[in-house]
Every structure is written in C-alpha cells, then in structure tokens.
Design a protein around this motif. Structure first.
Motif, PDB file in Angstrom:
ATOM      1  N   TRP A 175       0.864  -1.128  -0.045  1.00 51.78           N
ATOM      2  CA  TRP A 175      -0.100   0.076   0.128  1.00 51.78           C
ATOM      3  C   TRP A 175       0.818   1.236   0.072  1.00 51.78           C
ATOM      4  CZ3 TRP A 175      -0.305   3.542   4.115  1.00 51.78           C
ATOM      5  CH2 TRP A 175      -1.127   4.515   3.722  1.00 51.78           C
ATOM      6  N   TRP A 176       1.973   1.281   0.750  1.00 56.77           N
ATOM      7  CA  TRP A 176       2.914   2.486   0.837  1.00 56.77           C
ATOM      8  C   TRP A 176       3.521   2.452  -0.418  1.00 56.77           C
ATOM      9  CZ3 TRP A 176       3.484   6.271   4.202  1.00 56.77           C
ATOM     10  CH2 TRP A 176       4.687   7.079   4.013  1.00 56.77           C
ATOM     11  N   MET A 177       3.866   1.473  -0.974  1.00 56.10           N
ATOM     12  CA  MET A 177       4.508   1.612  -2.364  1.00 56.10           C
ATOM     13  C   MET A 177       3.552   2.341  -3.547  1.00 56.10           C
ATOM     14  SD  MET A 177       7.705   1.144  -1.897  1.00 56.10           S
ATOM     15  CE  MET A 177       8.241   1.066  -3.460  1.00 56.10           C
ATOM     16  N   SER A 178       2.181   1.693  -3.205  1.00 57.88           N
ATOM     17  CA  SER A 178       1.083   2.137  -4.288  1.00 57.88           C
ATOM     18  C   SER A 178       0.931   3.722  -4.242  1.00 57.88           C
ATOM     19  CB  SER A 178      -0.054   1.372  -3.954  1.00 57.88           C
ATOM     20  OG  SER A 178      -0.542   1.571  -2.774  1.00 57.88           O
ATOM     21  N   VAL A 179       1.041   4.301  -2.924  1.00 59.99           N
ATOM     22  CA  VAL A 179       0.849   5.717  -2.784  1.00 59.99           C
ATOM     23  C   VAL A 179       2.007   6.410  -3.435  1.00 59.99           C
ATOM     24  CG1 VAL A 179       0.901   7.504  -0.990  1.00 59.99           C
ATOM     25  CG2 VAL A 179      -0.434   5.413  -0.600  1.00 59.99           C
ATOM     26  N   ALA A 180       3.201   5.876  -3.244  1.00 55.12           N
ATOM     27  CA  ALA A 180       4.287   6.476  -3.915  1.00 55.12           C
ATOM     28  C   ALA A 180       4.208   6.485  -5.572  1.00 55.12           C
ATOM     29  CB  ALA A 180       5.750   6.085  -3.371  1.00 55.12           C
ATOM     30  N   MET A 181       3.802   5.050  -5.850  1.00 54.56           N
ATOM     31  CA  MET A 181       3.985   4.967  -7.491  1.00 54.56           C
ATOM     32  C   MET A 181       2.611   4.082  -7.704  1.00 54.56           C
ATOM     33  SD  MET A 181       7.906   3.612  -7.948  1.00 54.56           S
ATOM     34  CE  MET A 181       7.573   2.584  -6.536  1.00 54.56           C
ATOM     35  N   PRO A 182       1.628   4.910  -8.200  1.00 56.06           N
ATOM     36  CA  PRO A 182       0.263   4.413  -8.250  1.00 56.06           C
ATOM     37  C   PRO A 182       0.220   3.611  -9.433  1.00 56.06           C
ATOM     38  CG  PRO A 182       0.211   6.824  -7.794  1.00 56.06           C
ATOM     39  CD  PRO A 182       1.648   6.545  -8.032  1.00 56.06           C
ATOM     40  N   ALA A 183       0.956   3.505 -10.425  1.00 57.75           N
ATOM     41  CA  ALA A 183       0.910   2.773 -11.609  1.00 57.75           C
ATOM     42  C   ALA A 183       1.221   1.227 -11.503  1.00 57.75           C
ATOM     43  CB  ALA A 183       1.906   3.290 -12.718  1.00 57.75           C
ATOM     44  N   ASP A 184       1.911   0.979 -10.468  1.00 60.42           N
ATOM     45  CA  ASP A 184       2.262  -0.437 -10.115  1.00 60.42           C
ATOM     46  C   ASP A 184       1.289  -1.151  -8.775  1.00 60.42           C
ATOM     47  OD1 ASP A 184       4.092  -0.375 -11.971  1.00 60.42           O
ATOM     48  OD2 ASP A 184       5.722   0.296 -10.615  1.00 60.42           O
ATOM     49  N   THR A 185       0.095  -0.598  -8.747  1.00 58.66           N
ATOM     50  CA  THR A 185      -0.402  -1.311  -7.834  1.00 58.66           C
ATOM     51  C   THR A 185      -0.897  -2.636  -7.576  1.00 58.66           C
ATOM     52  OG1 THR A 185      -1.309   1.043  -7.378  1.00 58.66           O
ATOM     53  CG2 THR A 185      -2.654  -0.538  -6.300  1.00 58.66           C
ATOM     54  N   THR A 186      -1.719  -3.079  -8.661  1.00 58.38           N
ATOM     55  CA  THR A 186      -2.202  -4.236  -8.819  1.00 58.38           C
ATOM     56  C   THR A 186      -1.073  -5.503  -8.772  1.00 58.38           C
ATOM     57  OG1 THR A 186      -3.942  -3.559 -10.260  1.00 58.38           O
ATOM     58  CG2 THR A 186      -3.294  -5.877 -10.197  1.00 58.38           C
ATOM     59  N   PRO A 187       0.153  -5.520  -9.380  1.00 62.08           N
ATOM     60  CA  PRO A 187       1.104  -6.580  -9.237  1.00 62.08           C
ATOM     61  C   PRO A 187       1.882  -6.648  -7.779  1.00 62.08           C
ATOM     62  CG  PRO A 187       1.422  -5.206 -11.110  1.00 62.08           C
ATOM     63  CD  PRO A 187       0.420  -4.328 -10.343  1.00 62.08           C
ATOM     64  N   ARG A 188       1.917  -5.450  -7.137  1.00 60.23           N
ATOM     65  CA  ARG A 188       2.258  -5.329  -5.618  1.00 60.23           C
ATOM     66  C   ARG A 188       1.366  -5.924  -4.713  1.00 60.23           C
ATOM     67  NH1 ARG A 188       6.705  -2.028  -5.251  1.00 60.23           N
ATOM     68  NH2 ARG A 188       7.244  -0.685  -6.893  1.00 60.23           N
ATOM     69  N   PHE A 189       0.068  -5.682  -4.965  1.00 55.43           N
ATOM     70  CA  PHE A 189      -0.727  -6.233  -3.863  1.00 55.43           C
ATOM     71  C   PHE A 189      -0.830  -7.854  -4.138  1.00 55.43           C
ATOM     72  CE2 PHE A 189      -2.273  -2.062  -3.266  1.00 55.43           C
ATOM     73  CZ  PHE A 189      -2.411  -2.041  -1.605  1.00 55.43           C
ATOM     74  N   LEU A 190      -0.916  -8.287  -5.497  1.00 57.60           N
ATOM     75  CA  LEU A 190      -0.900  -9.770  -5.838  1.00 57.60           C
ATOM     76  C   LEU A 190       0.301 -10.453  -5.337  1.00 57.60           C
ATOM     77  CD1 LEU A 190      -2.365 -11.963  -7.321  1.00 57.60           C
ATOM     78  CD2 LEU A 190      -1.096 -11.286  -9.319  1.00 57.60           C
ATOM     79  N   GLN A 191       1.411  -9.818  -5.454  1.00 58.87           N
ATOM     80  CA  GLN A 191       2.669 -10.375  -4.861  1.00 58.87           C
ATOM     81  C   GLN A 191       2.515 -10.526  -3.472  1.00 58.87           C
ATOM     82  OE1 GLN A 191       6.179  -8.328  -6.113  1.00 58.87           O
ATOM     83  NE2 GLN A 191       7.536  -9.913  -5.223  1.00 58.87           N
ATOM     84  N   ALA A 192       2.163  -9.468  -2.747  1.00 56.41           N
ATOM     85  CA  ALA A 192       2.062  -9.640  -1.140  1.00 56.41           C
ATOM     86  C   ALA A 192       1.026 -10.631  -0.911  1.00 56.41           C
ATOM     87  CB  ALA A 192       1.739  -8.106  -0.495  1.00 56.41           C
ATOM     88  N   ALA A 193      -0.017 -10.826  -1.593  1.00 62.21           N
ATOM     89  CA  ALA A 193      -0.910 -11.913  -0.999  1.00 62.21           C
ATOM     90  C   ALA A 193      -0.511 -13.033  -1.555  1.00 62.21           C
ATOM     91  CB  ALA A 193      -2.351 -11.583  -1.963  1.00 62.21           C
TER      92      ALA A 193
END
Length: 532
Positions: A111-129
C-alpha cells in the motif's frame, strides 16, 4: 551476514545507508544477547515469551530493512526465518500469528509503495497476497512436521529407555541363573558368558581361563563341535558333554543349544548354549525320587500300622495260652519283629509329621540340663541292658530355643544311634557346653570306629543306613527338627581322655539358638538325680 553485506556495500560506495548499517549492527547485538542470556526451552509445549521476543525482533528488523532500503534489495525471503522459527519451536497459534503479521506487513508495504507509485498497484498487492498465502502454508506444514517429529522422538526415547531397562533386566536374570548361558558365533568365538557358564567351563582352579574361542583349548572342542552342528541343523537336543582338562578334574555337563534367530542364515547368527552340571541334575532327580518315595512310604506305613497292631495283640493273646518253651520262643520272635516293624512305621510317620511342622515356636524355650536329665533317665529306664551313660552337664540354667518334645525325640535318636554303633569299651558321654556367642551346645559322644567318607556324605539323608536292620531315618529326623528351630546338628571325629589316654570316637553336636529373656521355659518335669 547482513552486517557484512551492508558494510561491504557501504565501503564500495554502492549507496548503502548508514541507518541500515546501524540497524544491522543492532540486530547482531540482539542475536548475541539472545545467545548468551537466553535459556534452553522445550519447544512446542506452551506459550513461551523467549520465542515470542526472538520472533518479534526478527520481524521488526526485517521490516525495517525492507522499509529503509527503498526498493533496491528485496528482503521478503528473510521473513521465512521467523515463520519457520515459530512453526518449529513454538505453538501453532504462534506460527499462524507470525505468518499473519508478516502478511499484514507485506500488504502495508504494498500500500505504501502504491501511494508513492500508483501505476504498479495491482502487481504489488498480488505479490504480497501470494507471498502471505505461501507463508501460511509453510507455517502450517512446518508445524505439523515438527509436532510429528517431536512425537516420534519422544516415542523413540521412551522405547529406548524401555529397551535399556529390559536389557538390564535380562542381564540380571542371566547373571543370576544357576544354569550357564554361553553365546557363540559361527567362528567359535564366545560373545557372552554368564558367571555360571564361566564357572562350569573354567572351574575353580586358576589354571583354567574363560574361553574367547572354543578352539583355543582342547577340552573345549566338544562344545565347538556341538556349536557347529547347531549352525548346520538349527538346534540340538540335550547332550552330555565331558570336558577333560589335562591334569585337572573333568567337568561333566548337560548342554542344550539353540540358534538366536531360527532359520537365519549367514555368519551373523549366534548359537546359545545352556549348560548344566550333570551332577547337580542327577542330584535333583534323586531328591525328587526320594521325596516321592517318602510320600509313598508314609502312606504305606499308615496302612500297615493297624494290621501290625492286630498281629502284636494276637501274638500276646496266643502267648498266654502256650506252655511249650519252644512255642514261647516263636512268640518272642514274633513280638520282637513286630516291635521292630512298629518302630520303623513310627519313624516313617515321624518324617511325615516333621515335614508339616512350622518353622519353630519362637516363644518356647527349654532349660537344657533339666530336660537332658529327665530324657536320659527315661532312656536308661527303657533300655536297662544299655551301656553306661556319663553325664557332664554345666549345672547352670542354660536355656535354649527348642521345643521340649522335639528335644526328647532328637536326644533319644542320638542316644540310640550311639548305643548301636559304639564299641562298648567306654561309656556314652552326654555333655552340655556354652559355645561361641552364647550358643548352647549338646554333645553325644561314643567310642567306635570312624565312619567311612561315603557314609559321612549321606549321614543325614533319609533312608540311608550302613546297617540293613535300620530304617535310616533317625538322623534325618534330628536334622529336620533342628532346622525347624534354627539349630544345627553336626558330626565330627573327636577324642576323649577318661583314663588319661585319648580314646577316639564319634560325636554329634547340636548347636541351639539361645533363648531370649522374653521366652518362657517349657515344662520338663526334671528329677533331681542324674543317671549314671
């Protein structure tokens, strides 16, 4: 490792942060503190603050490294270490809670990285899940494996302890067996031998030695041949084996052999030999036969008693009506032999009574000198043609732990035995003394030839006598009665000096247990005069 990696990056100018370097140093200090100050704890038993603190330090340290690094290095794989630590050493709730905490931290980082870089939100959450799901699976499987291994280890330890106890029990049983146990391999080497086996094979002489290989000594070759036959055939029946040692007494054995694992081939099998002294086996067989014969004799004697009494009574009535001296001689012969038969029957029945006695009456004591005066006077009265009796009593109130009736039976048997085997040159000497440790002793001495060694060995055995007209039960009854009262009867060849010159004779000594002060003396009915 983290401090070395971050220090190398800092020295090489690869953009390592001083704050990250300090964090790695603090983590090293925390690890050393746990190593030096922490105590050993059993894993997986209950909630443990030590494991929780260690896991918490790991999670905080790795989360701080992931946050401060700023994306240059991915520290996510390090989170597997605290999860495995919690799963293996902690409880299941601790393992699942650690996995949930790490998953929340990964989602927070995404979530913190998505705030800094909104373009890469979905892959980051999917990887974390996906990473969090994998960590949950790892925690569950690792904990289940750890629990199973712990259970198997406890079971193995319990079985090992039981095996050690059983092995020790087997060793104690084998070591205390009267029969020898010898374990031999296919090469003839002795793997184990209990003390009884070593005694049977070695003997008591120092010239013999415990075998390490059955082929080392010529006398042991019969055992080696028997072992080879056992390996070839599987087992052997009981076999008589003689071990002939050069210049030493031979050893006579009964040997039964069996393979340790029946049907197993190869050199790994062992032959177990069970050794028995053949003389002991034959002695036990003789004792069993003797006991059976004694029971049968008692039964026959009981059946003979009544007809014998009828014959004696009929002979007495017939003797009253006879006038001829020749016929009176016949009736005297009948009376003499019926009396002899009656004595034999009484002795046999006495043996049966003695075998059913208790171990002695601890509260009965007898005044020895008074009882001996009464018994000897009665014996003189019943045997007017007997030789003289010389009494040598202490004159003191010696009290022995013995029943008065049983003492009478013992003394009468000893006096009859002394009269029967005496040379009649010297009187029978009956004396009392106080032996060692205050034990009263009764001694009956009579002159006569020494007993043969073969007779002395069987002197107190039932139905053994050197004369054909004796039942051989008198001394056996004496010994049995003495044992019931913890007394001991012995025979010895001793000398007396009635007229200055030593005269050798046979002496029987009964050593009594001294009477306690709380015991009461049995009535003896003593008369004041001593027989001579």
């Amino acid at each position: 490792m983290l401090l070395l990696m971050q220090g190398s990056a800092y020295l090489l100018g690869l953009g390592a942060s001083v704050l990250v370097l300090d964090l790695c140093f603090l983590y090293l200090v925390a690890a050393l503190a746990v190593r030096l100050l922490g105590s050993a704890r059993s894993p997986g038993q209950a909630f443990n603050p030590q494991w929780l603190a260690t896991i918490a330090v790991d999670v905080v340290a790795f989360s701080a490294l992931q946050f401060l690094q700023g994306g240059n290095i991915n520290y996510t794989p390090l989170f597997a270490l605290p999860i495995l630590l919690a799963a293996v050493l902690g409880t299941l709730p601790l393992a699942m809670g650690t996995a949930a905490t790490v998953t929340l931290l990964l989602l927070t980082d995404a979530w913190w990285m998505s705030v800094a870089m909104p373009a890469d939100t979905t892959p980051r959450f999917l990887q974390a899940a996906l990473t969090g799901s994998g960590l949950f699976i790892v925690a569950l499987l690792a904990h289940q494996l750890a629990v199973r291994l712990t259970r198997e280890e406890a079971l193995a330890q319990r079985h090992a302890a039981e095996a050690r106890i059983q092995t020790r029990v087997n060793q104690l049983v084998i070591e205390n067996l009267n029969d020898g146990v010898l374990v031999v391999d296919s090469q003839g080497r002795v793997r184990a031998a209990n003390p009884a086996a070593r005694h049977l094979v070695d003997g008591d002489l120092p010239a013999r030695r415990t075998p390490t290989k059955l082929t080392d000594e010529g006398a042991w070759k019969p055992l080696a041949q028997l072992a080879d036959m056992t390996f070839a055939q599987g087992s052997m029946p009981t076999t008589d084996v003689d071990l002939d040692f050069a210049g030493l007494p031979s050893v006579y054995l009964k040997v039964r052999t069996q393979l340790a694992a029946a049907g197993t081939e190869g050199t790994g099998n062992l032959c177990v030999m069970f050794l028995q002294d053949r003389r002991d086996v034959e002695a036990r067989v003789r004792e069993e036969k003797l006991a059976a014969m004694g029971r049968m004799s008692a039964a026959v004697a009981h059946e003979i008693r009544n007809p014998l009494a009828a014959v004696a009574q009929a002979n007495a009535l017939l003797e009253e009506d006879l006038d001829s001296p020749a016929r009176h001689q016949l009736t005297r012969m009948i009376r003499h032999n019926t009396e002899r038969l009656a004595r034999i029957v009484d002795e046999i029945l006495d043996v049966a009574r003695v075998e059913h006695l208790n171990t002695g009456n601890g509260g009965t004591a007898v005044t020895l000198d008074e009882a001996i005066q009464v018994i000897s006077a009665d014996w003189i009265h019943q045997n007017p043609q007997a030789m003289r009796l010389d009494l040598r009593l202490t004159g003191g109130p010696i009290r022995a732990r013995f029943d008065a009736d049983h003492l009478r039976r013992v003394l009468i048997n000893l006096l009859d035995n002394a009269r029967r085997y005496a040379a009649h040159a010297e009187p029978i000497e009956l004396s009392t003394v106080v032996g060692g440790v205050g034990h009263p002793e009764l001694r009956v001495w009579s002159d006569g030839p020494p007993l043969e060694q073969a007779v002395r060995r069987h002197l107190f055995e039932p139905f053994f006598s050197s004369q054909s007209r004796s039942s051989g039960l008198g001394l056996y009854i004496c010994r049995e009665l003495c044992e019931r009262h913890q007394a001991h009867i012995t025979y010895d060849r001793t000398a007396r000096k009635p007229f200055g010159q030593p005269t050798w004779g046979n002496e029987f000594c009964v050593r009594f247990e001294p009477a306690d002060v709380h015991e009461h003396a049995a009535p003896t009915g003593a008369r004041p005069s001593a027989p001579t």
